[in-house]
Write an enzyme that holds these catalytic residues in place. Sequence first.
Site, short mmCIF file in Angstrom:
data_model
loop_
_atom_site.label_atom_id
_atom_site.label_comp_id
_atom_site.label_asym_id
_atom_site.label_seq_id
_atom_site.Cartn_x
_atom_site.Cartn_y
_atom_site.Cartn_z
N GLU A 1 -9.10 -10.55 -7.97
CA GLU A 1 -8.20 -9.40 -7.80
C GLU A 1 -7.09 -9.40 -8.84
O GLU A 1 -6.77 -8.35 -9.42
CB GLU A 1 -7.63 -9.41 -6.37
N LYS B 1 0.84 -1.21 0.00
CA LYS B 1 0.00 0.00 0.00
C LYS B 1 0.88 1.27 0.00
O LYS B 1 2.09 1.18 0.22
CB LYS B 1 -0.93 -0.05 1.21
P1 IDP Z 1 -7.61 -7.34 5.17
O1 IDP Z 1 -6.83 -6.25 4.46
O2 IDP Z 1 -6.78 -7.96 6.28
O3 IDP Z 1 -8.18 -8.37 4.23
P2 IDP Z 1 -10.29 -6.23 5.38
O4 IDP Z 1 -11.26 -6.47 6.48
O5 IDP Z 1 -10.56 -6.84 4.04
O6 IDP Z 1 -8.84 -6.64 5.92
O7 IDP Z 1 -10.18 -4.66 5.21
C1 IDP Z 1 -9.49 -4.11 4.12
C2 IDP Z 1 -8.65 -2.96 4.60
O8 IDP Z 1 -9.51 -1.94 5.11
C3 IDP Z 1 -7.70 -3.26 5.74
O9 IDP Z 1 -6.48 -3.86 5.33
C4 IDP Z 1 -7.47 -1.88 6.30
O10 IDP Z 1 -6.55 -1.14 5.48
C5 IDP Z 1 -8.83 -1.25 6.14
N1 IDP Z 1 -9.62 -1.35 7.36
C6 IDP Z 1 -10.22 -2.46 7.88
N2 IDP Z 1 -10.86 -2.20 9.02
C7 IDP Z 1 -10.68 -0.86 9.23
C8 IDP Z 1 -11.09 0.02 10.27
O11 IDP Z 1 -11.76 -0.34 11.24
N3 IDP Z 1 -10.68 1.33 10.14
C9 IDP Z 1 -9.95 1.78 9.10
N4 IDP Z 1 -9.53 0.98 8.12
C10 IDP Z 1 -9.88 -0.33 8.18
#
Ligand code: IDP
Length: 151
Positions: A128, A11
């Site tokens: 993806e 990222k």
């Molecule tokens: P992952 O990246 O581990 O698969 P996901 O739940 O798919 O997690 O969420 C995607 C991305 O969204 C996370 O990597 C993070 O950057 C962001 N994210 C997830 N939860 C939160 C939150 O509560 N606050 C802010 N950003 C979040």
Amino acid sequence: MAEERTFIAIKPDGVQRGLVGEIIKRFEQKGFKLVAMKFLTASEDLLKEHYIDLKDRPFYAGLCKYMHSGPVVAMVWEGLNAVKTGRVMLGETNPADSKPGTIRGDFCIQVGRNIIHGSDSVESAKKEAALWFKPEEMTAYKSCAVDWIYE
Ligand code: IDP
Ligand code: MG
């Protein structure tokens, strides 16, 4: 089985913090095979689609803005259990819950700046990879190390 593929993206914060080499090194040293890679500032449309499953979450807009704030390194890595093992190498979504030794456990602090993305299932990995790469951008070659990595 060794042909399973996962989509990994460093990222904008991972790029800005100079962690590109360190992260690529971990996947190389593990024994995974690099299939595709590009360095780009992703369009907002691409990012909205990439995170479409999270569209109803309160952080969706901020997440897309963060991901669009600078260049990312998009990659496809291949190998046995690449999706699951990739997620283990990343650590938990929230770096506070990520163990030392994982990428998020070692290099970041907050969930909103967790430096790396990794596909969460074989199905989403396929989706993806197809979203980020054209078919002709996916390489086809045999790794010379394959017989030393797999028995
Ligand atoms: P992952 O990246 O581990 O698969 P996901 O739940 O798919 O997690 O969420 C995607 C991305 O969204 C996370 O990597 C993070 O950057 C962001 N994210 C997830 N939860 C939160 C939150 O509560 N606050 C802010 N950003 C979040
Ligand atoms: Mg996810």
